[in-house]
Motif scaffolding. Structure first.
Motif, mmCIF file in Angstrom:
data_model
loop_
_atom_site.group_PDB
_atom_site.id
_atom_site.type_symbol
_atom_site.label_atom_id
_atom_site.label_comp_id
_atom_site.label_asym_id
_atom_site.label_seq_id
_atom_site.Cartn_x
_atom_site.Cartn_y
_atom_site.Cartn_z
ATOM 1 N N LYS A 125 0.831 -1.206 0.000
ATOM 2 C CA LYS A 125 0.000 0.000 0.000
ATOM 3 C C LYS A 125 0.862 1.252 0.000
ATOM 4 O O LYS A 125 0.545 2.252 -0.670
ATOM 5 C CB LYS A 125 -0.922 0.001 1.227
ATOM 6 N N ILE A 126 1.969 1.213 0.745
ATOM 7 C CA ILE A 126 2.878 2.362 0.791
ATOM 8 C C ILE A 126 3.536 2.580 -0.568
ATOM 9 O O ILE A 126 3.668 3.718 -1.035
ATOM 10 C CB ILE A 126 3.934 2.153 1.892
ATOM 11 N N VAL A 127 3.945 1.491 -1.208
ATOM 12 C CA VAL A 127 4.602 1.600 -2.514
ATOM 13 C C VAL A 127 3.625 2.094 -3.575
ATOM 14 O O VAL A 127 3.964 2.935 -4.412
ATOM 15 C CB VAL A 127 5.210 0.240 -2.910
ATOM 16 N N LEU A 128 2.406 1.582 -3.561
ATOM 17 C CA LEU A 128 1.414 2.026 -4.544
ATOM 18 C C LEU A 128 1.086 3.504 -4.372
ATOM 19 O O LEU A 128 0.751 4.184 -5.350
ATOM 20 C CB LEU A 128 0.141 1.187 -4.415
ATOM 21 N N CYS A 129 1.186 4.015 -3.147
ATOM 22 C CA CYS A 129 0.902 5.420 -2.912
ATOM 23 C C CYS A 129 1.915 6.327 -3.598
ATOM 24 O O CYS A 129 1.595 7.463 -3.959
ATOM 25 C CB CYS A 129 0.873 5.696 -1.410
ATOM 26 N N CYS A 130 3.139 5.845 -3.794
ATOM 27 C CA CYS A 130 4.153 6.631 -4.515
ATOM 28 C C CYS A 130 4.273 6.182 -5.962
ATOM 29 O O CYS A 130 5.270 6.483 -6.632
ATOM 30 C CB CYS A 130 5.505 6.540 -3.814
ATOM 31 N N ASP A 131 3.250 5.447 -6.439
ATOM 32 C CA ASP A 131 3.185 4.971 -7.832
ATOM 33 C C ASP A 131 4.334 4.024 -8.190
ATOM 34 O O ASP A 131 4.656 3.872 -9.370
ATOM 35 C CB ASP A 131 3.170 6.152 -8.810
ATOM 36 N N ALA A 132 4.937 3.414 -7.175
ATOM 37 C CA ALA A 132 6.025 2.441 -7.373
ATOM 38 C C ALA A 132 7.103 2.988 -8.292
ATOM 39 O O ALA A 132 7.653 2.287 -9.139
ATOM 40 C CB ALA A 132 5.467 1.123 -7.932
ATOM 41 N N GLU A 133 7.448 4.250 -8.096
ATOM 42 C CA GLU A 133 8.413 4.927 -8.968
ATOM 43 C C GLU A 133 9.580 5.454 -8.154
ATOM 44 O O GLU A 133 9.395 6.042 -7.083
ATOM 45 C CB GLU A 133 7.733 6.074 -9.711
ATOM 46 N N VAL A 134 10.790 5.254 -8.668
ATOM 47 C CA VAL A 134 12.002 5.796 -8.067
ATOM 48 C C VAL A 134 12.524 6.896 -8.985
ATOM 49 O O VAL A 134 12.760 6.657 -10.169
ATOM 50 C CB VAL A 134 13.067 4.707 -7.853
ATOM 51 N N ILE A 135 12.689 8.092 -8.453
ATOM 52 C CA ILE A 135 13.060 9.269 -9.240
ATOM 53 C C ILE A 135 14.569 9.489 -9.144
ATOM 54 O O ILE A 135 15.171 9.309 -8.082
ATOM 55 C CB ILE A 135 12.298 10.510 -8.755
ATOM 56 N N THR A 136 15.168 9.902 -10.249
ATOM 57 C CA THR A 136 16.600 10.181 -10.308
ATOM 58 C C THR A 136 16.838 11.682 -10.210
ATOM 59 O O THR A 136 16.162 12.478 -10.869
ATOM 60 C CB THR A 136 17.206 9.657 -11.614
ATOM 61 N N LEU A 137 17.794 12.066 -9.385
ATOM 62 C CA LEU A 137 18.218 13.459 -9.250
ATOM 63 C C LEU A 137 19.709 13.512 -9.578
ATOM 64 O O LEU A 137 20.526 12.929 -8.868
ATOM 65 C CB LEU A 137 17.952 13.969 -7.838
ATOM 66 N N GLU A 138 20.046 14.200 -10.656
ATOM 67 C CA GLU A 138 21.429 14.226 -11.110
ATOM 68 C C GLU A 138 22.298 15.100 -10.211
ATOM 69 O O GLU A 138 21.799 15.968 -9.487
ATOM 70 C CB GLU A 138 21.489 14.735 -12.557
ATOM 71 N N LYS A 139 23.588 14.867 -10.288
ATOM 72 C CA LYS A 139 24.556 15.597 -9.473
ATOM 73 C C LYS A 139 24.469 17.096 -9.719
ATOM 74 O O LYS A 139 24.349 17.551 -10.856
ATOM 75 C CB LYS A 139 25.970 15.084 -9.783
ATOM 76 N N GLU A 140 24.537 17.867 -8.618
ATOM 77 C CA GLU A 140 24.493 19.327 -8.620
ATOM 78 C C GLU A 140 23.157 19.889 -9.092
ATOM 79 O O GLU A 140 23.049 21.066 -9.404
ATOM 80 C CB GLU A 140 25.639 19.914 -9.453
ATOM 81 N N HIS A 141 22.123 19.068 -9.133
ATOM 82 C CA HIS A 141 20.777 19.562 -9.373
ATOM 83 C C HIS A 141 20.041 19.646 -8.037
ATOM 84 O O HIS A 141 20.390 18.972 -7.068
ATOM 85 C CB HIS A 141 20.016 18.670 -10.351
ATOM 86 N N CYS A 142 19.024 20.491 -8.012
ATOM 87 C CA CYS A 142 18.339 20.787 -6.756
ATOM 88 C C CYS A 142 17.051 19.983 -6.615
ATOM 89 O O CYS A 142 16.264 19.895 -7.550
ATOM 90 C CB CYS A 142 18.010 22.275 -6.658
ATOM 91 N N TYR A 143 16.884 19.461 -5.433
ATOM 92 C CA TYR A 143 15.591 18.879 -5.053
ATOM 93 C C TYR A 143 14.643 19.982 -4.612
ATOM 94 O O TYR A 143 13.440 19.925 -4.869
ATOM 95 C CB TYR A 143 15.817 17.875 -3.926
ATOM 96 N N ALA A 144 15.165 20.998 -3.946
ATOM 97 C CA ALA A 144 14.359 22.129 -3.489
ATOM 98 C C ALA A 144 15.247 23.353 -3.401
ATOM 99 O O ALA A 144 16.443 23.255 -3.126
ATOM 100 C CB ALA A 144 13.729 21.832 -2.137
ATOM 101 N N MET A 145 14.647 24.542 -3.635
ATOM 102 C CA MET A 145 15.376 25.806 -3.571
ATOM 103 C C MET A 145 14.754 26.699 -2.510
ATOM 104 O O MET A 145 13.524 26.793 -2.395
ATOM 105 C CB MET A 145 15.361 26.495 -4.935
ATOM 106 N N GLN A 146 15.600 27.330 -1.755
ATOM 107 C CA GLN A 146 15.177 28.160 -0.632
ATOM 108 C C GLN A 146 14.271 29.290 -1.108
ATOM 109 O O GLN A 146 14.611 30.054 -2.009
ATOM 110 C CB GLN A 146 16.401 28.728 0.072
ATOM 111 N N GLY A 147 13.098 29.395 -0.485
ATOM 112 C CA GLY A 147 12.173 30.473 -0.783
ATOM 113 C C GLY A 147 11.414 30.327 -2.083
ATOM 114 O O GLY A 147 10.632 31.211 -2.437
ATOM 115 N N LYS A 148 11.597 29.220 -2.827
ATOM 116 C CA LYS A 148 10.948 29.065 -4.120
ATOM 117 C C LYS A 148 10.105 27.792 -4.228
ATOM 118 O O LYS A 148 9.006 27.818 -4.766
ATOM 119 C CB LYS A 148 11.991 29.074 -5.240
#
Length: 304
Positions: free
Chosen positions: A128-151
């Motif tokens: 149930k937990i896995v289906l809630c995240c659509d069973a997907e693993v997301i890739t974040l490349e080096k030096e890219h941002c997951y989140a930016m301050q204030g934005k």
């Protein structure tokens, strides 16, 4: 009372008592069935424990059926054991189907083994937990941002699977996020389900990272349906925040070589009245619960 007494007497005395016992032992099939029963009842819990129990008990009842058919020649004994064998066989097929239906990809299987299985979470709950995240693993490349301050708005909860994330505020380093840690547990805990907010820190991938993410609204719907999952995430998030606080505590020092301890602020003031403690301005600001949160933006470049 007389009728009840006669009923119990008929149960006890209706059958003749054994005046002599058989000298020879029963056949090997009977003893094999007994061994299978003993070993089968030593099974554990969970899906694989059920497979173990039903397989051995089913074989035991099958051997008892063969013994009743060949040696005892008793149709009733054969019938009962064969019915029990059939029930065990059907249960074995059903549990096998359930195990196959909750199979996961390699990364989700490793995540279950490392984080959820030690907590005793069953595969059906984990599914149930896995289906809630659509069973997907997301890739974040080096030096890219997951989140930016204030934005970046706060509308997700993510868990790092591999790689390392650097957390900064106004360009100042706070701490790292390592695998099996949440990317935004402080932000999640700072907002109520109906509130909105934005990140007050920047999260940057120091290496190529992989993470799973749950949409905020979808995850709250899952919590409403399954209170056990809600309590589970509450424990995991609370533990994750505590780890981050202690990571910040290791970086905060005060004068005369003393280390500021977030657990004993009052004791510190009494012990060192002449030395005013250095307040961890930026460090503690990130983990204060009244502040808004951060949202993953996937592969957004931090310089953009």
């Amino acid at each position: 009372m007389g009728e009840n007494a006669s009923f119990w007497e008929s149960l006890i005395y209706a059958h003749p008592t054994c005046t002599s016992w058989k000298q020879e032992a029963e056949g090997s099939i009977y003893h094999l069935a007994s061994i299978l029963f003993v070993v089968g009842f030593m099974g554990g819990s969970g899906f694989f424990g059920l497979l173990y129990v039903f397989s051995l008990l089913g074989l035991g009842f099958l051997c008892s059926s063969v013994w009743a058919w060949l040696d005892v020649c008793a149709a009733d004994i054969f019938s009962w054991n064969f019915v029990l064998f059939t029930i065990c066989f059907v249960q074995f097929i059903y549990v096998t189907y359930q195990v196959r239906s909750v199979a996961f990809d390699r990364e989700f299987q490793e995540l279950y083994s490392a984080l959820f299985q030690p907590l005793g979470i069953s595969l059906t709950v984990y599914r149930k937990i896995v289906l809630c995240c659509d069973a997907e693993v997301i890739t974040l490349e080096k030096e890219h941002c997951y989140a930016m301050q204030g934005k970046t708005p706060i509308d997700k909860l993510s868990l790092l699977v591999s790689g390392r994330i650097r957390v900064t505020v106004d360009g100042e380093f706070l701490h790292y996020i390592f695998p099996l840690q949440f990317l935004d547990s402080p932000e999640w805990d700072s907002l109520r389900p109906t509130e909105e907010g934005i990140f007050q820190v920047t999260l940057t991938a120091e290496t190529d990272c992989r993470y799973v993410t749950w949409r905020r609204k979808k995850l709250y719907l899952l919590f409403a349906k399954h209170r056990f999952i809600s309590r589970l995430f509450s424990i995991l998030i609370g533990s994750d925040i505590a780890e981050k606080l202690y990571a910040l505590n290791d970086r905060v020092h005060v004068g005369q070589g003393f280390r500021y301890d977030i657990r004993l602020p009052n004791f510190y003031h009494v012990a060192l009245p002449e030395t005013p403690p250095v307040q961890p301005s930026h460090h503690s600001h990130h983990l204060q619960r009244g502040s808004p949160r951060r949202k993953p933006v996937g592969v957004t470049n931090c310089s953009s």
